[in-house]
Enzyme design. Sequence first.
Site, PDB file in Angstrom:
ATOM      1  N   LYS A  47       2.857  33.733  77.634  1.00 41.94           N
ATOM      2  CA  LYS A  47       3.029  32.361  78.104  1.00 41.94           C
ATOM      3  C   LYS A  47       3.323  32.367  79.595  1.00 41.94           C
ATOM      4  CE  LYS A  47       7.887  32.476  76.748  1.00 41.94           C
ATOM      5  NZ  LYS A  47       8.984  31.771  76.057  1.00 41.94           N
ATOM      6  N   ARG A  74      16.653  24.637  68.887  1.00 39.54           N
ATOM      7  CA  ARG A  74      15.592  24.179  69.780  1.00 39.54           C
ATOM      8  C   ARG A  74      14.407  23.673  68.970  1.00 39.54           C
ATOM      9  NH1 ARG A  74      13.432  28.372  74.242  1.00 39.54           N
ATOM     10  NH2 ARG A  74      12.679  29.456  72.360  1.00 39.54           N
ATOM     11  N   ARG A  93       8.708  40.585  69.323  1.00 34.70           N
ATOM     12  CA  ARG A  93       8.157  39.747  70.394  1.00 34.70           C
ATOM     13  C   ARG A  93       8.867  40.000  71.731  1.00 34.70           C
ATOM     14  NH1 ARG A  93       9.916  35.889  66.896  1.00 34.70           N
ATOM     15  NH2 ARG A  93      11.234  35.080  68.561  1.00 34.70           N
ATOM     16  N   MET A 119       7.738  27.607 103.751  1.00 34.99           N
ATOM     17  CA  MET A 119       6.885  27.357 102.599  1.00 34.99           C
ATOM     18  C   MET A 119       5.769  28.381 102.476  1.00 34.99           C
ATOM     19  SD  MET A 119       4.600  23.994 101.622  1.00 34.99           S
ATOM     20  CE  MET A 119       6.002  22.924 101.346  1.00 34.99           C
TER      21      MET A 119
END
Length: 354
Positions: free
Chosen positions: A34, A126, A205, A296
Amino acid sequence: MQPRSRAVLSASALVHNLRELHTRAGVPLLLPVKADAYGHGLAQVVQATRDLPEVWGYAVAMPLEAAELAALHPDKPVLLLTPAAPDEMQELSDLGVLLQVGTQEEVDALPGTARVHLKVDTGMNRLGAKPDEALRLGHLLAERGQLSGVYTHLASADDPDLSSARRQLEQFARVQAQFPDVLAHAANGAGVLSFGPLPGMSLARPGLASYGYAPDHLRDVLPLRPVMTLSARVGAVHTVQAGEQVSYGGLWTAPHDTQAATVQLGYADGYPRSATGHAHLWVQGERRAVLGRICMDQFMLDVTGLDVQAGDWLEVWGEHSVHPREVAAWGGLAEYELLTGVGRRVQRMLNSEG
């Protein structure tokens, strides 16, 4: 157009970590990819791991990630770790994605072709069903022939006190025992490092641990290696005269004439602005300070006395220079935040030889 910055992934470090974690867990791995593989690059991580027998499949958090991963044809199962909306379920199922369910409403919305992993909430609060409800939903899904797995998530396996994690595992064991013919998984990276093999589990995992990071008290359990080396190109080299200030706010004043390299990486690329005043790089064997506020798109670096030219590449962090955990600490960040914050302007590259 040439990139200004690049994140090079070491295939050998990634494979090394996964094999170590697989051995420690005693079961195949469901590799979390992810958030663009924790900032490392989804396509590159899949390329490096798709043929590994230690990796059973991949896990993502968002339906768009699942679709992107399916388009790479990883030839391994893909599990979506969050609920899909009812109008997404059929398309995801057609792509072969395993869906997560944890409520009656989610079960009711499933298309007949869907295969699922049932999420059990054992204390994270959750997602998922509490154990008693999970038993009921699990039997319903099993009767339909849709139940492929059951799993939970450990909330504090990275805590030296494992009593809470053990209570979660005890609760999960009640559900797991009722479905012995489907896959079961609970251990995240900290769980693998803390517990090793867990009874009855089919998969593990490990997320951040796969990419080379462990909680402080667990770093000696396995010899994990950071997978990413971040480098940036020097845009220009100039002299800052004694008494002149550098960057926004004039936070740094040159005590003497100083050669400054403008490095083309900034907080929009994931180099934390909050590391201002602490950051440094190792250049040609010397520790050199970042001067003034990080911008930046770039930052300035003291290269006085060094042979640094415009166009040179400098290593910002990596296994053999500044460790990413140092950069995260300078910025008051967790390693998760640092890595997943590496921006899209940074070119991802897979080094299959190192």
